[in-house]
Design a protein around this motif. Sequence first.
Motif, PDB file in Angstrom:
ATOM      1  N   ASN A 191       2.249   2.272  -3.235  1.00  0.00           N
ATOM      2  CA  ASN A 191       1.247   2.599  -4.261  1.00  0.00           C
ATOM      3  C   ASN A 191       1.009   1.441  -5.229  1.00  0.00           C
ATOM      4  O   ASN A 191       0.761   1.656  -6.415  1.00  0.00           O
ATOM      5  CB  ASN A 191       1.656   3.864  -5.031  1.00  0.00           C
ATOM      6  CG  ASN A 191       1.743   5.072  -4.138  1.00  0.00           C
ATOM      7  OD1 ASN A 191       0.857   5.318  -3.327  1.00  0.00           O
ATOM      8  ND2 ASN A 191       2.821   5.834  -4.261  1.00  0.00           N
ATOM      9  N   ARG A 192       1.071   0.228  -4.710  1.00  0.00           N
ATOM     10  CA  ARG A 192       0.807  -0.970  -5.507  1.00  0.00           C
ATOM     11  C   ARG A 192      -0.494  -1.596  -4.996  1.00  0.00           C
ATOM     12  O   ARG A 192      -0.520  -2.655  -4.402  1.00  0.00           O
ATOM     13  CB  ARG A 192       1.992  -1.939  -5.412  1.00  0.00           C
ATOM     14  CG  ARG A 192       3.260  -1.391  -6.058  1.00  0.00           C
ATOM     15  CD  ARG A 192       4.479  -2.234  -5.760  1.00  0.00           C
ATOM     16  NE  ARG A 192       4.312  -3.635  -6.156  1.00  0.00           N
ATOM     17  CZ  ARG A 192       5.244  -4.565  -5.967  1.00  0.00           C
ATOM     18  NH1 ARG A 192       6.402  -4.235  -5.400  1.00  0.00           N
ATOM     19  NH2 ARG A 192       5.032  -5.811  -6.344  1.00  0.00           N
ATOM     20  N   ALA A 193      -1.577  -0.877  -5.243  1.00  0.00           N
ATOM     21  CA  ALA A 193      -2.862  -1.232  -4.636  1.00  0.00           C
ATOM     22  C   ALA A 193      -3.332  -2.629  -5.032  1.00  0.00           C
ATOM     23  O   ALA A 193      -3.799  -3.398  -4.187  1.00  0.00           O
ATOM     24  CB  ALA A 193      -3.918  -0.198  -5.014  1.00  0.00           C
ATOM     25  N   VAL A 216       0.845  -1.196   0.000  1.00  0.00           N
ATOM     26  CA  VAL A 216       0.000   0.000   0.000  1.00  0.00           C
ATOM     27  C   VAL A 216       0.880   1.246   0.000  1.00  0.00           C
ATOM     28  O   VAL A 216       0.645   2.193  -0.769  1.00  0.00           O
ATOM     29  CB  VAL A 216      -0.948   0.010   1.213  1.00  0.00           C
ATOM     30  CG1 VAL A 216      -1.696   1.343   1.305  1.00  0.00           C
ATOM     31  CG2 VAL A 216      -1.946  -1.136   1.125  1.00  0.00           C
ATOM     32  N   LYS A 217       1.877   1.254   0.860  1.00  0.00           N
ATOM     33  CA  LYS A 217       2.769   2.412   0.945  1.00  0.00           C
ATOM     34  C   LYS A 217       3.548   2.638  -0.348  1.00  0.00           C
ATOM     35  O   LYS A 217       3.968   3.759  -0.647  1.00  0.00           O
ATOM     36  CB  LYS A 217       3.742   2.225   2.110  1.00  0.00           C
ATOM     37  CG  LYS A 217       3.106   2.418   3.480  1.00  0.00           C
ATOM     38  CD  LYS A 217       2.648   3.856   3.663  1.00  0.00           C
ATOM     39  CE  LYS A 217       2.281   4.161   5.100  1.00  0.00           C
ATOM     40  NZ  LYS A 217       1.867   5.572   5.266  1.00  0.00           N
ATOM     41  N   ALA A 269      -6.000   0.429   0.102  1.00  0.00           N
ATOM     42  CA  ALA A 269      -5.758  -0.299  -1.141  1.00  0.00           C
ATOM     43  C   ALA A 269      -7.034  -0.363  -1.975  1.00  0.00           C
ATOM     44  O   ALA A 269      -7.005  -0.165  -3.202  1.00  0.00           O
ATOM     45  CB  ALA A 269      -5.245  -1.706  -0.840  1.00  0.00           C
ATOM     46  N   TYR A 303      -5.257  -0.102   6.252  1.00  0.00           N
ATOM     47  CA  TYR A 303      -4.406  -0.187   5.060  1.00  0.00           C
ATOM     48  C   TYR A 303      -5.137  -0.910   3.926  1.00  0.00           C
ATOM     49  O   TYR A 303      -5.010  -0.539   2.745  1.00  0.00           O
ATOM     50  CB  TYR A 303      -3.094  -0.899   5.383  1.00  0.00           C
ATOM     51  CG  TYR A 303      -2.085  -0.024   6.074  1.00  0.00           C
ATOM     52  CD1 TYR A 303      -1.590   1.119   5.451  1.00  0.00           C
ATOM     53  CD2 TYR A 303      -1.607  -0.341   7.329  1.00  0.00           C
ATOM     54  CE1 TYR A 303      -0.664   1.928   6.068  1.00  0.00           C
ATOM     55  CE2 TYR A 303      -0.674   0.467   7.968  1.00  0.00           C
ATOM     56  CZ  TYR A 303      -0.207   1.602   7.332  1.00  0.00           C
ATOM     57  OH  TYR A 303       0.716   2.401   7.957  1.00  0.00           O
ATOM     58  N   ASP A 345      -7.639   3.086  -3.527  1.00  0.00           N
ATOM     59  CA  ASP A 345      -6.723   3.385  -4.630  1.00  0.00           C
ATOM     60  C   ASP A 345      -7.050   2.573  -5.874  1.00  0.00           C
ATOM     61  O   ASP A 345      -6.747   2.998  -7.000  1.00  0.00           O
ATOM     62  CB  ASP A 345      -5.278   3.136  -4.203  1.00  0.00           C
ATOM     63  CG  ASP A 345      -4.779   4.165  -3.207  1.00  0.00           C
ATOM     64  OD1 ASP A 345      -5.420   5.221  -3.073  1.00  0.00           O
ATOM     65  OD2 ASP A 345      -3.752   3.915  -2.554  1.00  0.00           O
TER      66      ASP A 345
END
Length: 215
Positions: free
Chosen positions: A74-76, A71-72, A105, A101, A108
């Motif tokens: 940006n790979r949802a 998640v951090k 996800a 979190y 996003d």
Amino acid sequence: MKATLAPSLLLVATLLRPSPARAASPAEHMLAGAQAFREERYPEALVEFRAAEKTGPGDPGATWYVAAALVKLNRAEDALTAFARAEDLAPGERDGLFDYYHALACYDARLYTCADRLLAALGADPAPKIAAQARQIRRDLAPLLSAAPAPAAIDWYHTQAQAALVAGRATLAAAYFDEAAALAALRSDGHRRGEAQAGAARARRAAAATERRRP
């Protein structure tokens, strides 16, 4: 947002540092990952958490941390797959922070009903700051979820689900089909709802078959 994963892991970090003569244990990889996550070194955290999954007998709970790191980064969509696997491998380690979190996800990936459901269930479990952020996200989502979506919007989720199936990402496909079904329920005509529900069931069967073949 700066959220700390399992701060208690860091209290014993110096006691479990591996010597140069041996490989790190899953617990040591978890500690190194927690430290990297705390310092916002998310690529390194991901490497360590994945190592904790795979070293020796492995730590099934590490998959939750893998998902949070994704998640951090940006790979949802990758995070959604990891969260689903974590729920299968270590359901007892799920908590409010992981659900937060997971909701990010979903958000996003444009899985807005998924995000809203997870955030609504948080209650007072996470820290006050996270709870406040969750409430704000739900306020932002409210206009999107209070009106009937256009058929084209629902069709988009079907397209994403089919693409995920073709790519061999059945768990992700199920998530997109679920969203299509939830949005269709907001329409009086239930646009393609039955198709979405059947697709989700088919995708879950494929995901279960893939998991059984996993070493």
